[in-house]
Each structure stands twice: as structure tokens, then as C-alpha cells.
Design a protein around this motif. Sequence first.
Motif, PDB file in Angstrom:
ATOM      1  N   SER A  53       1.235   2.747   4.916  1.00 40.40           N
ATOM      2  CA  SER A  53       2.127   2.148   3.917  1.00 40.40           C
ATOM      3  C   SER A  53       3.539   1.958   4.433  1.00 40.40           C
ATOM      4  O   SER A  53       4.171   0.929   4.167  1.00 40.40           O
ATOM      5  CB  SER A  53       2.162   3.026   2.658  1.00 40.40           C
ATOM      6  OG  SER A  53       0.880   3.213   2.136  1.00 40.40           O
ATOM      7  N   GLY A 229       1.044   0.541  -4.293  1.00 36.34           N
ATOM      8  CA  GLY A 229       1.895  -0.594  -3.986  1.00 36.34           C
ATOM      9  C   GLY A 229       1.229  -1.721  -3.234  1.00 36.34           C
ATOM     10  O   GLY A 229       1.838  -2.785  -3.052  1.00 36.34           O
ATOM     11  N   GLY A 232       1.376  -4.855  -5.108  1.00 36.09           N
ATOM     12  CA  GLY A 232       2.644  -5.102  -5.783  1.00 36.09           C
ATOM     13  C   GLY A 232       2.828  -4.269  -7.034  1.00 36.09           C
ATOM     14  O   GLY A 232       3.863  -4.363  -7.703  1.00 36.09           O
ATOM     15  N   HIS A 233       1.852  -3.455  -7.361  1.00 37.01           N
ATOM     16  CA  HIS A 233       1.909  -2.499  -8.472  1.00 37.01           C
ATOM     17  C   HIS A 233       1.532  -1.139  -7.906  1.00 37.01           C
ATOM     18  O   HIS A 233       0.810  -1.044  -6.903  1.00 37.01           O
ATOM     19  CB  HIS A 233       0.940  -2.883  -9.590  1.00 37.01           C
ATOM     20  CG  HIS A 233       1.180  -4.256 -10.146  1.00 37.01           C
ATOM     21  ND1 HIS A 233       2.004  -4.492 -11.227  1.00 37.01           N
ATOM     22  CD2 HIS A 233       0.720  -5.468  -9.750  1.00 37.01           C
ATOM     23  CE1 HIS A 233       2.035  -5.787 -11.479  1.00 37.01           C
ATOM     24  NE2 HIS A 233       1.276  -6.404 -10.598  1.00 37.01           N
ATOM     25  N   TRP A 234       1.999  -0.078  -8.548  1.00 33.26           N
ATOM     26  CA  TRP A 234       1.596   1.237  -8.064  1.00 33.26           C
ATOM     27  C   TRP A 234       0.080   1.358  -8.037  1.00 33.26           C
ATOM     28  O   TRP A 234      -0.502   1.872  -7.081  1.00 33.26           O
ATOM     29  CB  TRP A 234       2.218   2.344  -8.911  1.00 33.26           C
ATOM     30  CG  TRP A 234       3.667   2.578  -8.613  1.00 33.26           C
ATOM     31  CD1 TRP A 234       4.728   2.382  -9.441  1.00 33.26           C
ATOM     32  CD2 TRP A 234       4.223   3.035  -7.369  1.00 33.26           C
ATOM     33  NE1 TRP A 234       5.903   2.676  -8.797  1.00 33.26           N
ATOM     34  CE2 TRP A 234       5.631   3.095  -7.530  1.00 33.26           C
ATOM     35  CE3 TRP A 234       3.665   3.397  -6.141  1.00 33.26           C
ATOM     36  CZ2 TRP A 234       6.474   3.499  -6.498  1.00 33.26           C
ATOM     37  CZ3 TRP A 234       4.514   3.802  -5.104  1.00 33.26           C
ATOM     38  CH2 TRP A 234       5.900   3.845  -5.291  1.00 33.26           C
ATOM     39  N   ASP A 299       8.790   0.296  -1.821  1.00 35.52           N
ATOM     40  CA  ASP A 299       9.662  -0.559  -2.630  1.00 35.52           C
ATOM     41  C   ASP A 299       8.812  -1.698  -3.196  1.00 35.52           C
ATOM     42  O   ASP A 299       8.492  -2.654  -2.483  1.00 35.52           O
ATOM     43  CB  ASP A 299      10.797  -1.092  -1.749  1.00 35.52           C
ATOM     44  CG  ASP A 299      11.796  -1.953  -2.522  1.00 35.52           C
ATOM     45  OD1 ASP A 299      11.464  -2.433  -3.627  1.00 35.52           O
ATOM     46  OD2 ASP A 299      12.903  -2.185  -1.986  1.00 35.52           O
ATOM     47  N   LEU A 300       8.437  -1.599  -4.468  1.00 31.98           N
ATOM     48  CA  LEU A 300       7.553  -2.597  -5.067  1.00 31.98           C
ATOM     49  C   LEU A 300       8.183  -3.986  -5.091  1.00 31.98           C
ATOM     50  O   LEU A 300       7.487  -4.996  -4.906  1.00 31.98           O
ATOM     51  CB  LEU A 300       7.152  -2.186  -6.474  1.00 31.98           C
ATOM     52  CG  LEU A 300       6.299  -0.923  -6.611  1.00 31.98           C
ATOM     53  CD1 LEU A 300       5.919  -0.715  -8.065  1.00 31.98           C
ATOM     54  CD2 LEU A 300       5.053  -1.001  -5.742  1.00 31.98           C
ATOM     55  N   ASP A 301       9.474  -4.072  -5.310  1.00 33.51           N
ATOM     56  CA  ASP A 301      10.134  -5.374  -5.313  1.00 33.51           C
ATOM     57  C   ASP A 301      10.017  -6.035  -3.944  1.00 33.51           C
ATOM     58  O   ASP A 301       9.783  -7.248  -3.836  1.00 33.51           O
ATOM     59  CB  ASP A 301      11.605  -5.237  -5.712  1.00 33.51           C
ATOM     60  CG  ASP A 301      11.778  -4.879  -7.182  1.00 33.51           C
ATOM     61  OD1 ASP A 301      10.865  -5.179  -7.975  1.00 33.51           O
ATOM     62  OD2 ASP A 301      12.822  -4.287  -7.524  1.00 33.51           O
ATOM     63  N   VAL A 303       7.648  -5.425  -1.716  1.00 32.25           N
ATOM     64  CA  VAL A 303       6.249  -5.793  -1.522  1.00 32.25           C
ATOM     65  C   VAL A 303       5.938  -7.126  -2.198  1.00 32.25           C
ATOM     66  O   VAL A 303       5.321  -8.020  -1.605  1.00 32.25           O
ATOM     67  CB  VAL A 303       5.314  -4.692  -2.046  1.00 32.25           C
ATOM     68  CG1 VAL A 303       3.855  -5.151  -2.007  1.00 32.25           C
ATOM     69  CG2 VAL A 303       5.482  -3.405  -1.239  1.00 32.25           C
ATOM     70  N   LYS A 304       6.364  -7.268  -3.442  1.00 32.00           N
ATOM     71  CA  LYS A 304       6.086  -8.508  -4.169  1.00 32.00           C
ATOM     72  C   LYS A 304       6.729  -9.713  -3.486  1.00 32.00           C
ATOM     73  O   LYS A 304       6.116 -10.794  -3.379  1.00 32.00           O
ATOM     74  CB  LYS A 304       6.593  -8.385  -5.606  1.00 32.00           C
ATOM     75  CG  LYS A 304       5.803  -7.398  -6.453  1.00 32.00           C
ATOM     76  CD  LYS A 304       6.443  -7.217  -7.829  1.00 32.00           C
ATOM     77  CE  LYS A 304       5.688  -6.185  -8.646  1.00 32.00           C
ATOM     78  NZ  LYS A 304       6.343  -5.920  -9.956  1.00 32.00           N
ATOM     79  N   GLY A 329      -1.143  -9.329  -3.517  1.00 32.77           N
ATOM     80  CA  GLY A 329      -0.073  -8.606  -2.849  1.00 32.77           C
ATOM     81  C   GLY A 329      -0.179  -8.706  -1.337  1.00 32.77           C
ATOM     82  O   GLY A 329      -0.495  -9.763  -0.779  1.00 32.77           O
ATOM     83  N   LEU A 369       3.617  -1.892   4.196  1.00 30.73           N
ATOM     84  CA  LEU A 369       4.372  -2.413   3.053  1.00 30.73           C
ATOM     85  C   LEU A 369       5.840  -2.635   3.386  1.00 30.73           C
ATOM     86  O   LEU A 369       6.577  -3.189   2.562  1.00 30.73           O
ATOM     87  CB  LEU A 369       4.241  -1.465   1.861  1.00 30.73           C
ATOM     88  CG  LEU A 369       2.810  -1.158   1.405  1.00 30.73           C
ATOM     89  CD1 LEU A 369       2.827  -0.264   0.170  1.00 30.73           C
ATOM     90  CD2 LEU A 369       2.015  -2.429   1.136  1.00 30.73           C
TER      91      LEU A 369
END
Length: 392
Positions: A53, A229, A232-234, A299-301, A303-304, A329, A369
Amino acid sequence: MSDHPSLYDRFERAFMPNYGVPPVALARGEGTRVWDVDGNAYLDFVGGIAVSSLGHAHPALVEAVSRQVATLAHTSNLFLHEPEVLLAERLLGLLGTPGRVFFANSGTEANEAAYKLALKYGRREGRSYFVAAENGFHGRTIGALSLTGKQSIRDQFGPFPVDVRFVPYGDADALKEAVTGDCIAVFLEPTQGEAGVVPPPDGYLAAAREICDATGALLVADEIQSAIGRTGHWFAHQADGFVPDILTLAKGLGGGLPIGACIGFGAAGTLFAKGDHGSTFGGNPISCAAALAVLDHVDLDHVKRVARRLRAGLEAVDHPLLKGVRGRGLWLATVLTEPVSGRVQEAAARAGFLVNALQPDAVRLAPPLVVTDEEIDALVSAFPAILTEASR
């Protein structure tokens, strides 16, 4: 193949032949880049099969593991320690649903725990069979393999201890017909990983939740690859608006350290009684410390954003060998018009990129990620030439 035949020869002599001999021998890594034993550099778009990750040698992961191994490396399940409690609390907080956690060492062990948990429920309720998806993959231990709908790896190890009925993935009508009041549980991946990164049709997972609610069957979401992630989501199921009864995790959770988790929600979280299940190494302090570092630094933002860039870049590639792109994702498959994924993988490696020939006509991309815009652009720019070389 590198210029180190002795290393490959030693591998072949020392190991069982179930993997064959891998084509690249890696020596070290940093970020999203790895180097083989000859010093050749590659951008890693495999990520240890969606495991790495934070990439390689991430300072936070190195620090967390080093600190923990110097403090307390192992306790067994006879004693508790704070990192496992912190990690369980952190996961439940990210899920936002009351539940209970069991830690294992791998994805197949997490699914084995889910399988046993469901079996206990089924026997208590007088239920007799499971339902799973064709081409689904849940692991290679006998319990997890029972639920795996891939005949090529399953059939030679049967018969299996329970009745499992397989239905086409994404077909809500077939699922509804298969699940009756005698069904113990339905095992599904929110996106099928080993089948070729195959997302479900819109509404399919919500329909699965409704079917299980109507019949009393448990719904188990196998998020071994899709969580932490990656999409893009946990957790991938959060994007589909449903809560499973049991959730399984592994791969990206430890960022390279071995850890799996089986989480039961509501009544499913208290099905096990003392002594029903266990693991000597599960919840190991070092792996838990690594997982906490991963959760702190994904950091999900980011990743998206980079996932959109990767997908858009690949979809803009105009090449007769590229049929399309699917997935979610930073977990994509480039779908080919011919079954030459192995040649694409080889051509990519010669160009300095590690990708995975997942199915004959599908190449998996699951980079760390933390992959950057520049690294994504490098792959996208090189991809047409890679496809051309593979076409020859």
C-alpha cells in the motif's frame, strides 16, 4: 531473466514447483520503484498483488516495524498487547458499524475463519449449504478452496467437506434462486480479483444483501484485495451502500507484513465461543504496528485522483490489442483482444514496468497507493509500445 542463473537454479532446487521459477529476482525497493539483482530498475505496478500500500521502504512503515520489533515481537494468543487492540478499534472505527475482530496471518486464513464462523451459524440454525460465485477466489486452504469457483485449482482437491453451490457473478436472479432458507451463507467479492478485476453490475451487491436478509443467510464480503483504500474507499462495500455480516481483509492492510482479519458484525461477531478458533501468530505485534502505520498514511483523496488519471490515460490509448479497461480505483485490468497477457507482461518488464498477466486476456495493474502522477504518465506513455511489442 537476469544474468544470475545460479540464483534461479538454487530456487528451483530448493522450492516445490508450484510457482515455477519467477522471471525477475528483486533485490530492493524504494517507493514505487524496485531493482532486480542485476541493478535494472522497474516501476512497480503489481504492488505485491495489491499488498504494498505504501510502496517499498516507506519511512513510516520502517519506523513502526523497527520500533515494535525492538519492543515486543511476539506474544501468542495467550497474552494481549496494545497494538492489536488499537488496530481492531481503528478498523471498527473506519467501518462505522459495531463488530468484533479476529486477526489471522493471511487472506486465506481470514476466509477460513469466516467459513468456520458461518458453519457454526448454519449448524445452529439447521442450514446445510453455501453459495458462492463462479470464478470467485477465496484462498487455497481446504475450507477457502471449497468456496473458490475456479475449477482449475479446485477440482483436483475435492471432494470438499460442505455443499457449495456456484452461481454466475453479477446475476442477481440466479443468486436469488440459489439462496433459500437452507443456505448458510453467501460468499462474494465486491469486485472479483483473480477472475480479472471484474466489478459487479450496479445494484448487484445491494440485491445480495436483500436476498440474504429475506432468507436469513449470512452475507460474507471477501475484501482481501479490495480494501484499505485500493478502490478509493477504505472498504469497497462502502461505495455500494451495504454492510455484510462478515468481512475479510488481508493484503494491503499490512503494507507488506503478513496479516489478515475476519470481522463479524452484529450477532455474527459473537458466534465464536472460547476455544472455537485461534492463531499462534495472528495479531502479531509487528504486523499490527505495520497495519496501523498503513492506516495512518493512506490518503484516499490521493488514491481517487491518481486512479482517475491512470484510468483516463489507459482508456485514451488507441491500439488494436487493447479492448478496454475495467476495475475500480488503483485496481484495474487492461482487457486485451487476444490471449497474450504473458507477452504484455514480458514486454512491460523489458520497458521497465512490472505488471501482472492475470488472465490470458487481462493484465492487472495494482500499484502502491502512493504512486505519483509522473509514474502513471510514464506507464501510460509506454503502454502503446508495450502492446505493439507483445503483438509481434
